[in-house]
Write a protein that holds these residues in place. Structure first.
Motif, short mmCIF file in Angstrom:
data_model
loop_
_atom_site.label_atom_id
_atom_site.label_comp_id
_atom_site.label_asym_id
_atom_site.label_seq_id
_atom_site.Cartn_x
_atom_site.Cartn_y
_atom_site.Cartn_z
N LEU A 38 -3.16 -2.15 -2.27
CA LEU A 38 -4.20 -1.38 -1.63
C LEU A 38 -4.08 0.02 -1.96
N GLY A 39 -3.70 0.61 -2.86
CA GLY A 39 -3.84 2.07 -3.44
C GLY A 39 -2.80 3.25 -3.13
N GLY B 165 -11.91 0.52 -1.56
CA GLY B 165 -11.09 1.58 -1.87
C GLY B 165 -11.20 2.95 -1.50
N GLY C 163 -6.50 4.17 -3.67
CA GLY C 163 -6.45 5.05 -2.33
C GLY C 163 -6.86 6.25 -2.64
N SER D 6 0.97 -1.34 0.05
CA SER D 6 0.03 -0.04 0.02
C SER D 6 0.94 1.30 -0.03
N THR E 258 -8.55 -3.06 2.25
CA THR E 258 -8.84 -1.62 2.33
C THR E 258 -7.58 -0.73 2.41
N HIS E 259 -8.06 0.46 1.97
CA HIS E 259 -6.61 1.35 1.84
C HIS E 259 -6.77 2.01 3.27
N ASP F 105 -12.05 -3.23 -6.61
CA ASP F 105 -12.94 -2.31 -5.66
C ASP F 105 -14.11 -2.81 -5.48
N PHE G 1 -12.79 -6.38 -0.85
CA PHE G 1 -11.97 -5.12 -1.16
C PHE G 1 -12.97 -3.94 -1.31
N ILE H 141 -6.96 -1.95 -5.66
CA ILE H 141 -7.78 -0.71 -5.37
C ILE H 141 -7.22 0.43 -5.24
#
Length: 264
Positions: free
Chosen positions: A29-30, A147, A112, A7, A190-191, A132, A145, A110
């Motif tokens: 994760l973004g 985002g 961020g 991430s 998740t972000h 996402d 997921f 996904i």
């Protein structure tokens, strides 16, 4: 199975090329984009557009000045460009072209808050799944997921007229609705972190980022094996256990260059 998780890439394409080495899958994760590079002021989108000296002053104001001073200085910078939105769009596309080409393992990604997800389908090639809002089976486990980041309560996602850049910030109700669709999750991806104070507080910025109560409720209700996230670059705690679930900030990948490894 071995899954690598990263991430907050923020432009570190060289490390991203190696992030999937030895893994069955890579989870991103973004925060792919490097918008303001606070270490190398000549890099990042603002460095490309305005140069190191001006970005250095912007960074100083972020550290030492008031919000009004920072906003006012930022506006003077953007006013020097004939078409700020077009300039940012070109820089975003240049970064995404390099970053998406660096995802060599089977990848689930996904966005961020420092991302432009509307542009992702143009750059995501074969082997990159834009996940996402989905639940995906990887090695027999269900990965859910969600985002983006959330806006503060009561703030609506209204774009500022003429804004050159809009981060991917979602109204809390929208984010919570997306989380509610994730069912029977073994790994929550998740972000942003769940709303656990030790996981949301950044010890360098000396402030708490916004976590999600909906994520915390899902963890308590569904009891996934892992909750993995980023967003907070220097957290007070990198991990906390919530009941059955190991909650883990996978780290500021731009700086560490090391993925977090899930094995089962």
């Amino acid at each position: 199975m071995r899954v690598h998780v990263v991430s907050d890439v923020h432009g570190n394409a060289d490390a991203l090329k190696r992030a999937g080495d030895g893994a069955d899958a890579l989870v991103v994760l973004g925060d792919l984009l490097d918008f303001v590079d606070y270490h190398d002021h000549d890099k990042g989108i603002m460095g490309v557009l305005f140069g190191a000296e001006k970005v250095g002053e912007f960074a100083r104001l972020r550290r030492e000045g008031t919000r009004d001073e920072t906003v006012a200085y930022s506006r003077t910078l953007w006013a020097t460009l004939d078409d700020p939105a077009a300039a940012v769009d070109e820089a975003v596309r240049e970064q995404y072209s390099t970053l998406f080409a660096s995802m060599t393992a089977p990848t689930y990604a996904i966005p961020g808050n420092v991302d432009a997800p509307s542009a992702w389908p143009e750059f995501a090639g074969e082997g990159v799944h834009l996940a996402d809002g989905e639940v995906v089976s990887i090695g027999g486990l269900r990965f859910g997921f969600a985002g983006g980041a959330v806006l503060p309560d009561g703030v609506l996602p209204r774009p500022r007229k003429g804004a050159a850049w809009r981060p991917y910030l979602r109204a809390r109700e929208e984010f919570d609705a997306a989380v509610s669709l994730l069912d029977e999750v073994d790994v929550l991806c998740t972000h942003i972190p769940p709303a656990v104070p030790e996981l949301t507080y950044d010890v360098v910025a000396r402030r708490a980022e916004l976590g999600s109560r909906a994520l915390l409720d899902l963890i308590r209700r569904q009891r996934p094996r892992w909750s993995v996230f980023g967003h907070v670059h220097q957290p007070l705690a990198a991990r906390r256990r919530v009941g059955h679930t190991e909650c883990r900030n996978v780290g500021h990948f731009k700086e560490t260059g090391q993925p977090y490894v899930l094995r089962w």
